[in-house]
Design a protein around this motif. Structure first.
Motif, short mmCIF file in Angstrom:
data_model
loop_
_atom_site.label_atom_id
_atom_site.label_comp_id
_atom_site.label_asym_id
_atom_site.label_seq_id
_atom_site.Cartn_x
_atom_site.Cartn_y
_atom_site.Cartn_z
N THR A 108 1.50 -26.05 -14.45
CA THR A 108 0.09 -25.73 -14.65
C THR A 108 -0.76 -27.00 -14.74
OG1 THR A 108 0.19 -25.70 -17.07
CG2 THR A 108 0.75 -23.67 -15.94
N LEU A 109 -0.09 -28.13 -14.99
CA LEU A 109 -0.83 -29.38 -15.13
C LEU A 109 -0.95 -30.17 -13.82
CD1 LEU A 109 -1.51 -29.12 -17.97
CD2 LEU A 109 0.20 -30.80 -18.62
N THR A 110 -0.09 -29.91 -12.86
CA THR A 110 -0.10 -30.69 -11.61
C THR A 110 -0.17 -29.76 -10.39
OG1 THR A 110 2.31 -30.70 -11.58
CG2 THR A 110 1.23 -32.57 -12.61
N PRO A 111 -1.39 -29.47 -9.95
CA PRO A 111 -1.58 -28.51 -8.86
C PRO A 111 -1.02 -28.99 -7.53
CG PRO A 111 -3.63 -29.64 -9.37
CD PRO A 111 -2.64 -30.08 -10.40
N PHE A 120 3.93 -20.82 -3.23
CA PHE A 120 2.77 -20.24 -2.54
C PHE A 120 3.15 -19.76 -1.15
CE2 PHE A 120 -1.03 -20.91 0.17
CZ PHE A 120 -1.87 -19.99 -0.42
N GLU A 121 3.90 -20.57 -0.43
CA GLU A 121 4.32 -20.21 0.93
C GLU A 121 5.16 -18.93 0.92
OE1 GLU A 121 3.73 -21.36 3.96
OE2 GLU A 121 5.15 -19.95 4.90
N PHE A 138 -5.17 -15.02 1.96
CA PHE A 138 -5.25 -16.24 1.15
C PHE A 138 -5.60 -15.90 -0.30
CE2 PHE A 138 -7.82 -20.32 0.24
CZ PHE A 138 -6.70 -20.97 -0.27
N ASN A 146 -1.66 -17.64 -9.15
CA ASN A 146 -2.39 -17.95 -10.38
C ASN A 146 -1.94 -17.07 -11.54
OD1 ASN A 146 -4.15 -20.14 -9.76
ND2 ASN A 146 -5.33 -18.76 -8.46
N GLN B 154 -5.45 -24.09 -13.36
CA GLN B 154 -5.41 -24.76 -12.06
C GLN B 154 -6.72 -25.48 -11.78
OE1 GLN B 154 -2.04 -24.76 -11.69
NE2 GLN B 154 -2.53 -24.84 -9.53
N ALA B 157 -6.81 -28.63 -13.74
CA ALA B 157 -5.93 -29.64 -13.15
C ALA B 157 -6.56 -30.24 -11.89
CB ALA B 157 -4.56 -29.03 -12.84
N ASN B 158 -7.19 -29.38 -11.09
CA ASN B 158 -7.88 -29.89 -9.90
C ASN B 158 -9.01 -30.83 -10.28
OD1 ASN B 158 -6.35 -28.58 -7.93
ND2 ASN B 158 -7.54 -26.70 -8.12
N ARG B 160 -9.13 -32.70 -12.80
CA ARG B 160 -8.54 -33.96 -13.24
C ARG B 160 -8.21 -34.86 -12.04
NH1 ARG B 160 -4.04 -32.01 -15.75
NH2 ARG B 160 -5.39 -30.62 -16.94
N MET B 161 -7.84 -34.23 -10.91
CA MET B 161 -7.49 -35.02 -9.73
C MET B 161 -8.71 -35.47 -8.93
SD MET B 161 -3.92 -33.62 -8.52
CE MET B 161 -3.25 -35.20 -8.99
N PHE B 170 -11.55 -33.82 -1.66
CA PHE B 170 -10.25 -33.40 -2.16
C PHE B 170 -9.76 -32.16 -1.41
CE2 PHE B 170 -7.85 -30.85 -5.36
CZ PHE B 170 -6.74 -31.66 -5.43
N TRP B 178 -2.17 -29.41 4.59
CA TRP B 178 -1.63 -28.09 4.89
C TRP B 178 -1.54 -27.84 6.40
CZ3 TRP B 178 -3.54 -23.60 1.20
CH2 TRP B 178 -3.13 -23.91 -0.11
N LEU B 181 1.58 -29.23 8.06
CA LEU B 181 2.91 -28.83 7.59
C LEU B 181 3.75 -28.30 8.75
CD1 LEU B 181 1.87 -27.00 4.29
CD2 LEU B 181 3.28 -29.07 4.44
N THR B 189 1.16 -21.09 4.81
CA THR B 189 0.26 -22.11 4.27
C THR B 189 -0.50 -22.82 5.39
OG1 THR B 189 1.85 -22.43 2.47
CG2 THR B 189 0.15 -24.09 2.72
N VAL B 192 -3.41 -20.73 6.65
CA VAL B 192 -4.58 -20.53 5.79
C VAL B 192 -5.26 -21.84 5.42
CG1 VAL B 192 -3.73 -18.33 4.86
CG2 VAL B 192 -3.19 -20.49 3.68
N GLN B 195 -8.94 -21.69 5.66
CA GLN B 195 -9.54 -20.91 4.57
C GLN B 195 -9.62 -21.74 3.29
OE1 GLN B 195 -8.33 -16.70 4.15
NE2 GLN B 195 -7.20 -16.96 6.06
N LEU B 196 -8.62 -22.63 3.08
CA LEU B 196 -8.67 -23.50 1.91
C LEU B 196 -9.90 -24.40 1.97
CD1 LEU B 196 -7.45 -24.86 -0.64
CD2 LEU B 196 -6.21 -26.39 0.89
N HIS B 199 -13.13 -22.11 1.49
CA HIS B 199 -13.25 -21.06 0.47
C HIS B 199 -14.12 -21.51 -0.71
CE1 HIS B 199 -10.66 -23.22 -2.26
NE2 HIS B 199 -10.72 -22.25 -3.12
#
Lengths: 224, 224
Positions: A108-111, A120-121, A138, A146, B154, B157-158, B160-161, B170, B178, B181, B189, B192, B195-196, B199
């Motif tokens: 939960t701390l590192t997305p 997720f995949e 999506f 989540n 989430q 955490a996002n 924070r990044m 980001f 993605w 991949l 993944t 989508v 969509q990421l 969104h």
DNA sequence: ACCTGAACACCGTTCAAGT
DNA sequence: ACCTGAACACCGTTCAAGT
């Protein structure tokens, strides 16, 4: 285990990244996040804290690697399809976090954790097989992820508060607190206090997954 | 400050719990969890770190109080009913965590936080009004809360990044990753990724809430 | 009673010195 | 190259001394 004939003590083994991560997992499982630090880990491996930095970049990377170790192999790649496949994946993640609560905190701390991408995949693939419109896939896969992470995070936090086998006491006293709430201010929570005492975490988790799956069918599935 | 004979420091007001918590919120909003420590907080309030302990028990309590400050007043008590009422509550929590990501982290870390009880009660009351069987209400309210907390965690955490206004970059670079991949290993993944990039977090959050609400209707509502 | 800030106990991380 | 552990830079918390 190929190699050395003499196996007299752990000191004879060379320090490797894998041994460090495994020792970290052992400490985390036994004592939680609080128990892990580089001095302690060095003692466990009969070396000083500085030596570890030759094999791991730092504490963040160590925690990430430990999380990967306990989660990488649990995602089922079986031949289940449809709702059952989604349930199977969700339960596998739930059980892994239940066994290693610190890993739940970590996720939960590192997305950007690689394990999250794989979960997720896998969820997404099974959601796609349900036959939703592309535009909704999506959101549905994200909702499932989540939800799984939300439960995992709460589970991990609960484990931190009731570490040992004191889970029953913890739930019992929480339920007692709920039962004594002001009925004018907390009517709902007060009423479900009994259900809190008797509920099964795993079953309730699955009920939430089923709610989302039912929602996917109701809102999104192209006609069958 | 001329003419002040008794008060030698430049502090204009007395140190109170409220002023300390407010200063902590300001630091947390500006710099996140990492920016908050007792020396820094003391400097901000023109005192030493030890003085703060006369008003707050420690850092955990301070973070808890700060979380309460930014979340206590956001839960709507309006006259919305049914699905809209649930959406309204969920969105209020989402927006508060979006504005104060550190509070989202805090909620996912402390399952006994008083604010959680209030959110749960409010969600539960609205779920009850939907007319589910009593035996399913607890699971439905829990599912909603866990989903909200999962997204909140989430989101935090996002944040924070990608701290500043770099959120677009980001998302863009994550979408690029993605898109590249391996299509054999990550077909969903990869598909989508677009969509990421495009969104809207808030819309997608609401889509998840709607999925759960649709599931509640499909599985649980008494009226047939 | 409230405040002060030095001191204590940690802990992540670095680095000169050893093998 | 790998290891060692002292040292550095923090940070939460305590406490004797001050007002």
């Amino acid at each position: 285990m190929p190699g050395s004939a003499h196996h007299t003590g752990r000191r004879s083994d060379a320090l490797t990244r894998q041994r460090i991560v495994e020792a970290a997992v052992a400490i985390l499982d036994a004592e939680g996040e609080r128990g892990l630090n580089f001095r302690r880990l060095g003692r466990e491996l009969s070396t000083g804290p500085g030596a570890l930095y030759h094999h791991v970049a730092g504490k963040d990377e160590l925690l990430s690697a430990a999380t990967e170790v306990v989660l990488a192999d649990v995602i089922p790649t079986g031949d289940a399809r449809g709702d059952d496949a989604v349930r199977e994946v969700a339960l596998a993640v739930f059980d892994a976090i239940d066994a290693h609560p610190w890993a739940g905190t970590q996720l939960t701390l590192t997305p950007t954790h690689p394990t999250l991408l794989r979960i997720f995949e896998t969820l997404g693939g099974h959601v796609r097989a349900l036959g939703m419109p592309r535009s909704a896939e999506f959101a549905a896969a994200s909702a499932l992820l989540n939800y799984v992470l939300g439960v995992g995070g709460q589970n991990a936090a609960n484990a931190r508060m009731a570490p040992a086998g004191s889970r029953g006491d913890f739930l019992g006293s929480a339920a007692a607190t709920w039962a004594q709430l002001d009925p004018a201010e907390f009517p709902f929570t007060r009423d479900v206090a009994d259900q809190l005492r008797e509920h099964d975490d795993r079953e309730q988790f699955l009920a939430g997954v089923d709610l989302i799956l039912a929602g996917i069918r109701a809102l999104g599935v192209t006609r069958r």
